[in-house]
Design a protein around this motif. Structure first.
Motif, mmCIF file in Angstrom:
data_model
loop_
_atom_site.group_PDB
_atom_site.id
_atom_site.type_symbol
_atom_site.label_atom_id
_atom_site.label_comp_id
_atom_site.label_asym_id
_atom_site.label_seq_id
_atom_site.Cartn_x
_atom_site.Cartn_y
_atom_site.Cartn_z
ATOM 1 N N GLY A 52 0.809 -1.211 0.000
ATOM 2 C CA GLY A 52 0.000 0.000 0.000
ATOM 3 C C GLY A 52 0.842 1.259 0.000
ATOM 4 N N ASP A 53 2.125 1.176 0.357
ATOM 5 C CA ASP A 53 2.999 2.346 0.346
ATOM 6 C C ASP A 53 3.307 2.746 -1.093
ATOM 7 O OD1 ASP A 53 3.102 2.416 3.082
ATOM 8 O OD2 ASP A 53 5.071 1.476 3.245
ATOM 9 N N VAL A 54 3.481 4.054 -1.307
ATOM 10 C CA VAL A 54 3.831 4.580 -2.626
ATOM 11 C C VAL A 54 5.270 5.073 -2.560
ATOM 12 C CG1 VAL A 54 3.321 6.321 -4.366
ATOM 13 C CG2 VAL A 54 1.461 5.227 -3.123
ATOM 14 N N LEU A 55 6.116 4.568 -3.461
ATOM 15 C CA LEU A 55 7.527 4.938 -3.514
ATOM 16 C C LEU A 55 7.778 5.829 -4.714
ATOM 17 C CD1 LEU A 55 9.145 1.439 -2.907
ATOM 18 C CD2 LEU A 55 8.473 3.118 -1.212
ATOM 19 N N THR A 56 8.577 6.861 -4.512
ATOM 20 C CA THR A 56 8.997 7.745 -5.593
ATOM 21 C C THR A 56 10.516 7.802 -5.558
ATOM 22 O OG1 THR A 56 7.005 9.054 -5.250
ATOM 23 C CG2 THR A 56 8.725 10.038 -6.593
ATOM 24 N N VAL A 66 5.877 4.074 -7.889
ATOM 25 C CA VAL A 66 5.325 2.723 -7.816
ATOM 26 C C VAL A 66 4.578 2.539 -6.499
ATOM 27 C CG1 VAL A 66 7.071 1.678 -9.302
ATOM 28 C CG2 VAL A 66 7.433 1.730 -6.865
ATOM 29 N N LYS A 67 3.552 1.718 -6.554
ATOM 30 C CA LYS A 67 2.798 1.366 -5.356
ATOM 31 C C LYS A 67 3.151 -0.068 -4.997
ATOM 32 C CE LYS A 67 -1.867 1.083 -3.532
ATOM 33 N NZ LYS A 67 -3.283 1.253 -3.842
ATOM 34 N N VAL A 68 3.513 -0.299 -3.758
ATOM 35 C CA VAL A 68 3.887 -1.626 -3.293
ATOM 36 C C VAL A 68 2.617 -2.469 -3.179
ATOM 37 C CG1 VAL A 68 4.941 -2.948 -1.436
ATOM 38 C CG2 VAL A 68 5.844 -0.691 -2.022
ATOM 39 N N VAL A 69 2.573 -3.561 -3.926
ATOM 40 C CA VAL A 69 1.419 -4.463 -3.902
ATOM 41 C C VAL A 69 1.675 -5.638 -2.976
ATOM 42 C CG1 VAL A 69 -0.017 -5.982 -5.312
ATOM 43 C CG2 VAL A 69 0.733 -3.792 -6.224
ATOM 44 N N ALA A 70 2.898 -6.158 -3.020
ATOM 45 C CA ALA A 70 3.244 -7.320 -2.202
ATOM 46 C C ALA A 70 4.704 -7.252 -1.798
ATOM 47 C CB ALA A 70 2.979 -8.606 -2.981
ATOM 48 N N LEU A 84 5.137 -7.529 -7.745
ATOM 49 C CA LEU A 84 5.320 -6.917 -6.435
ATOM 50 C C LEU A 84 4.867 -5.458 -6.399
ATOM 51 C CD1 LEU A 84 8.860 -8.253 -5.489
ATOM 52 C CD2 LEU A 84 6.639 -9.189 -4.853
ATOM 53 N N TYR A 85 4.674 -4.837 -7.560
ATOM 54 C CA TYR A 85 4.353 -3.414 -7.574
ATOM 55 C C TYR A 85 3.386 -3.083 -8.711
ATOM 56 C CZ TYR A 85 7.780 -3.206 -11.363
ATOM 57 O OH TYR A 85 8.467 -3.414 -12.528
ATOM 58 N N GLU A 86 2.783 -1.906 -8.565
ATOM 59 C CA GLU A 86 1.936 -1.335 -9.614
ATOM 60 C C GLU A 86 2.606 -0.039 -10.036
ATOM 61 O OE1 GLU A 86 -2.437 0.773 -9.959
ATOM 62 O OE2 GLU A 86 -2.027 -0.546 -8.270
ATOM 63 N N ASP A 87 2.897 0.087 -11.311
ATOM 64 C CA ASP A 87 3.617 1.256 -11.814
ATOM 65 C C ASP A 87 2.645 2.415 -11.983
ATOM 66 O OD1 ASP A 87 5.560 2.890 -12.778
ATOM 67 O OD2 ASP A 87 6.036 1.693 -14.549
ATOM 68 N N LEU A 88 2.891 3.524 -11.281
ATOM 69 C CA LEU A 88 2.057 4.718 -11.362
ATOM 70 C C LEU A 88 2.773 5.849 -12.081
ATOM 71 C CD1 LEU A 88 0.798 4.743 -7.661
ATOM 72 C CD2 LEU A 88 -0.341 3.764 -9.635
ATOM 73 N N THR A 89 3.912 5.564 -12.695
ATOM 74 C CA THR A 89 4.695 6.583 -13.381
ATOM 75 C C THR A 89 3.887 7.169 -14.530
ATOM 76 O OG1 THR A 89 6.689 5.343 -12.857
ATOM 77 C CG2 THR A 89 6.879 7.024 -14.565
ATOM 78 N N PRO A 90 3.768 8.503 -14.582
ATOM 79 C CA PRO A 90 3.025 9.102 -15.696
ATOM 80 C C PRO A 90 3.724 8.829 -17.025
ATOM 81 C CG PRO A 90 3.934 10.794 -14.248
ATOM 82 C CD PRO A 90 4.271 9.481 -13.650
ATOM 83 N N VAL A 91 2.930 8.514 -18.027
ATOM 84 C CA VAL A 91 3.467 8.193 -19.350
ATOM 85 C C VAL A 91 3.648 9.483 -20.133
ATOM 86 C CG1 VAL A 91 3.061 6.931 -21.480
ATOM 87 C CG2 VAL A 91 2.294 5.982 -19.302
ATOM 88 N N LYS A 92 4.846 9.675 -20.659
ATOM 89 C CA LYS A 92 5.119 10.851 -21.478
ATOM 90 C C LYS A 92 4.803 10.519 -22.927
ATOM 91 C CE LYS A 92 8.647 12.823 -18.572
ATOM 92 N NZ LYS A 92 9.979 13.389 -18.511
ATOM 93 N N GLU A 93 4.197 11.472 -23.605
ATOM 94 C CA GLU A 93 3.885 11.256 -25.019
ATOM 95 C C GLU A 93 5.165 11.318 -25.820
ATOM 96 O OE1 GLU A 93 0.823 13.666 -26.629
ATOM 97 O OE2 GLU A 93 -0.413 13.516 -24.839
ATOM 98 N N THR A 94 5.338 10.325 -26.685
ATOM 99 C CA THR A 94 6.508 10.294 -27.542
ATOM 100 C C THR A 94 6.049 10.328 -28.983
ATOM 101 O OG1 THR A 94 6.509 7.895 -27.456
ATOM 102 C CG2 THR A 94 7.924 9.025 -25.878
ATOM 103 N N GLY A 95 5.751 11.481 -29.452
ATOM 104 C CA GLY A 95 5.336 11.660 -30.833
ATOM 105 C C GLY A 95 6.428 12.378 -31.603
ATOM 106 N N PRO A 96 6.233 12.530 -32.888
ATOM 107 C CA PRO A 96 7.233 13.269 -33.652
ATOM 108 C C PRO A 96 7.270 14.725 -33.198
ATOM 109 C CG PRO A 96 5.340 12.729 -35.026
ATOM 110 C CD PRO A 96 5.145 12.053 -33.710
#
Length: 124
Positions: A52-56, A66-70, A84-96
């Motif tokens: 349940g902890d959120v690591l940055t 990331v959020k610790v799942v297990a 073990l984790y859920e990735d909460l990192t915001p996705v950056k748009e990679t367009g031309p």
């Protein structure tokens, strides 16, 4: 009597989840103050975390959230570590970045001329 939730050392969990290649490297990053647990800076690798902890933290040039799942029992293969984790990192748009050049590899002469006209504006 209440049963306390299981806990694990922060450096050990980062190593088991395969964010760092060695446990000592994970401990060094935590000791340098580059890891936050629930928005609080942590300076001790022996600090504990629980599900349940959120690591940055920074990994290379990217900031990971990331959020610790297990909590893991061992450092297993990558598919096991990803559970073990859920990735909460915001996705950056990679367009031309430039509509005149679409990133098809090395630009041709025609592509370079179009890039030049895009940068300097239309010729009149």
């Amino acid at each position: 009597m209440s049963v306390e939730a299981p806990r694990l050392r922060l450096d050990k969990w980062l190593w088991q989840a395969r964010f760092f290649k060695t446990r000592s490297l994970a401990a060094r990053v935590v000791a340098a103050g580059h890891v936050r647990v629930n928005a609080q800076k942590v300076h001790k690798p022996a600090g504990t975390i629980r599900p349940g902890d959120v690591l940055t933290f920074t990994q290379g040039r990217a900031v990971r959230v990331v959020k610790v799942v297990a909590l893991g029992d061992r450092r297993g293969p990558a598919p096991e570590a990803q559970t073990l984790y859920e990735d909460l990192t915001p996705v950056k748009e990679t367009g031309p970045k430039n509509p005149a050049y679409e990133g098809k590899g090395r630009p041709t002469g025609k592509d370079r001329r179009m890039l030049g006209s895009f940068r300097s504006g239309p010729l009149e």
